[in-house]
Design a protein around this motif. Structure first.
Motif, PDB file in Angstrom:
ATOM      1  N   ALA A   1      -9.506   2.271   2.449  1.00  0.00           N
ATOM      2  CA  ALA A   1      -8.618   1.125   2.120  1.00  0.00           C
ATOM      3  C   ALA A   1      -9.297   0.097   1.041  1.00  0.00           C
ATOM      4  O   ALA A   1      -9.052  -0.966   1.117  1.00  0.00           O
ATOM      5  CB  ALA A   1      -8.304   0.612   3.273  1.00  0.00           C
TER       6      ALA A   1
ATOM      7  N   PRO B   1       0.528  -0.989  -0.088  1.00  0.00           N
ATOM      8  CA  PRO B   1       0.042  -0.156   0.048  1.00  0.00           C
ATOM      9  C   PRO B   1       0.692   1.256  -0.016  1.00  0.00           C
ATOM     10  O   PRO B   1       0.334   2.216  -0.353  1.00  0.00           O
ATOM     11  CB  PRO B   1      -0.685  -0.055   1.321  1.00  0.00           C
ATOM     12  CG  PRO B   1       0.024  -1.199   2.164  1.00  0.00           C
ATOM     13  CD  PRO B   1       0.771  -2.042   1.291  1.00  0.00           C
ATOM     14  N   ASP B   2       2.001   1.310   0.401  1.00  0.00           N
ATOM     15  CA  ASP B   2       2.873   2.298   0.201  1.00  0.00           C
ATOM     16  C   ASP B   2       3.935   2.567  -0.914  1.00  0.00           C
ATOM     17  O   ASP B   2       4.779   3.392  -1.077  1.00  0.00           O
ATOM     18  CB  ASP B   2       3.677   2.601   1.683  1.00  0.00           C
ATOM     19  CG  ASP B   2       2.562   2.873   2.614  1.00  0.00           C
ATOM     20  OD1 ASP B   2       1.908   3.689   2.700  1.00  0.00           O
ATOM     21  OD2 ASP B   2       2.602   2.177   3.799  1.00  0.00           O
TER      22      ASP B   2
ATOM     23  N   THR C   1      -0.074   6.000  -4.218  1.00  0.00           N
ATOM     24  CA  THR C   1       0.091   4.956  -3.761  1.00  0.00           C
ATOM     25  C   THR C   1      -1.393   4.344  -3.152  1.00  0.00           C
ATOM     26  O   THR C   1      -2.363   5.094  -3.010  1.00  0.00           O
ATOM     27  CB  THR C   1       0.896   4.413  -2.656  1.00  0.00           C
ATOM     28  OG1 THR C   1       0.539   5.243  -1.435  1.00  0.00           O
ATOM     29  CG2 THR C   1       2.228   5.075  -2.901  1.00  0.00           C
ATOM     30  N   TRP C   2      -1.634   3.205  -2.760  1.00  0.00           N
ATOM     31  CA  TRP C   2      -2.966   2.683  -2.118  1.00  0.00           C
ATOM     32  C   TRP C   2      -3.279   3.627  -1.175  1.00  0.00           C
ATOM     33  O   TRP C   2      -4.306   4.114  -1.014  1.00  0.00           O
ATOM     34  CB  TRP C   2      -2.665   1.394  -2.035  1.00  0.00           C
ATOM     35  CG  TRP C   2      -4.273   0.722  -1.526  1.00  0.00           C
ATOM     36  CD1 TRP C   2      -4.844   0.732  -0.367  1.00  0.00           C
ATOM     37  CD2 TRP C   2      -5.083  -0.028  -2.529  1.00  0.00           C
ATOM     38  NE1 TRP C   2      -5.963   0.215  -0.489  1.00  0.00           N
ATOM     39  CE2 TRP C   2      -6.271  -0.276  -1.590  1.00  0.00           C
ATOM     40  CE3 TRP C   2      -4.992  -0.576  -3.785  1.00  0.00           C
ATOM     41  CZ2 TRP C   2      -7.071  -1.169  -2.234  1.00  0.00           C
ATOM     42  CZ3 TRP C   2      -5.876  -1.290  -4.226  1.00  0.00           C
ATOM     43  CH2 TRP C   2      -7.043  -1.571  -3.399  1.00  0.00           C
ATOM     44  N   ASN C   3      -2.397   3.630  -0.257  1.00  0.00           N
ATOM     45  CA  ASN C   3      -2.570   4.242   1.181  1.00  0.00           C
ATOM     46  C   ASN C   3      -2.979   5.781   0.734  1.00  0.00           C
ATOM     47  O   ASN C   3      -3.566   6.387   1.777  1.00  0.00           O
ATOM     48  CB  ASN C   3      -1.555   4.166   2.163  1.00  0.00           C
ATOM     49  CG  ASN C   3      -1.658   2.873   2.597  1.00  0.00           C
ATOM     50  OD1 ASN C   3      -2.682   2.195   2.799  1.00  0.00           O
ATOM     51  ND2 ASN C   3      -0.685   2.470   3.569  1.00  0.00           N
TER      52      ASN C   3
ATOM     53  N   ALA D   1      -6.744   6.723   1.711  1.00  0.00           N
ATOM     54  CA  ALA D   1      -6.473   6.548   3.131  1.00  0.00           C
ATOM     55  C   ALA D   1      -7.634   6.267   4.171  1.00  0.00           C
ATOM     56  O   ALA D   1      -7.671   5.426   5.074  1.00  0.00           O
ATOM     57  CB  ALA D   1      -5.790   7.791   3.789  1.00  0.00           C
TER      58      ALA D   1
END
Length: 185
Positions: free
Chosen positions: A120, A37-38, A111-113, A117
């Motif tokens: 998710a 996720p990062d 990124t995913w995060n 955030a």
């Protein structure tokens, strides 16, 4: 690498935007991964929207900037878009993703995060992060590699050119755990 966006505009002129061709340098693409996720994936050679890869879902992001203007190859202001298509070079077959017009800004280091955030859940076609209705879905039969031309609604591009909505490109939301892979810009 091959990713190209083409438009037919009133007067039978076709404009094609492909990174590194005829001086064009406005393609942004990446994917975001639940399992990492990062991790910044903005420099990858390919994207792979998939419901299960490397520990979770993977969603793709793609945008073409610098479409309209008075510069060489740009679509002149006031033009009417009649047709639009996206050409991808598919390198792995799989089930069809859907392309949803993005409503939330992002860049290649997203990124995913960073993108999601709060929830998710990656890209959500909820009318806030991405349009509810997809601009396109497409089949990916066996027999890759090959070029896939995906018809897009001219209205999406026209709205971007007219400044009615921001151009945040598309999110590729996977439909199954048998995702596809295609070259990035």
């Amino acid at each position: 690498m091959f990713v190209a966006l083409s438009f037919g505009v009133y007067g039978a002129t076709t404009h094609t935007f492909q990174e590194g061709v005829n001086g064009y340098n406005g393609t942004l693409d990446t994917h975001i991964r639940f399992g990492s996720p990062d991790r910044d994936d903005g420099a990858l050679d390919s994207l792979n929207p998939d419901k299960s890869d490397g520990g979770g879902e993977v969603h793709g992001l793609m945008r073409f900037e610098k479409l309209s203007g008075t510069g060489p190859g740009q679509i002149p202001p006031g033009s009417s878009v009649l047709t639009a298509s996206l050409t991808l070079y598919l390198v792995n077959p799989g089930n069809s993703p859907s392309l949803h017009r993005m409503l939330k800004p992002w860049d290649e280091s997203t990124t995913w995060n960073v993108f999601d955030a709060a929830n998710a859940d990656g890209i959500t076609a909820d009318g806030v992060e991405a349009a509810v209705d997809p601009d396109a879905t497409f089949d990916v039969p066996a027999g890759v590699p090959y070029y896939k031309v995906i018809d897009l609604p001219a209205k999406t591009i026209q709205d971007w050119l007219d400044g009615k909505v921001p151009n945040y490109g598309w999110g590729f939301i996977p439909s199954s755990t048998d995702g596809i892979d295609f070259d990035s810009s």
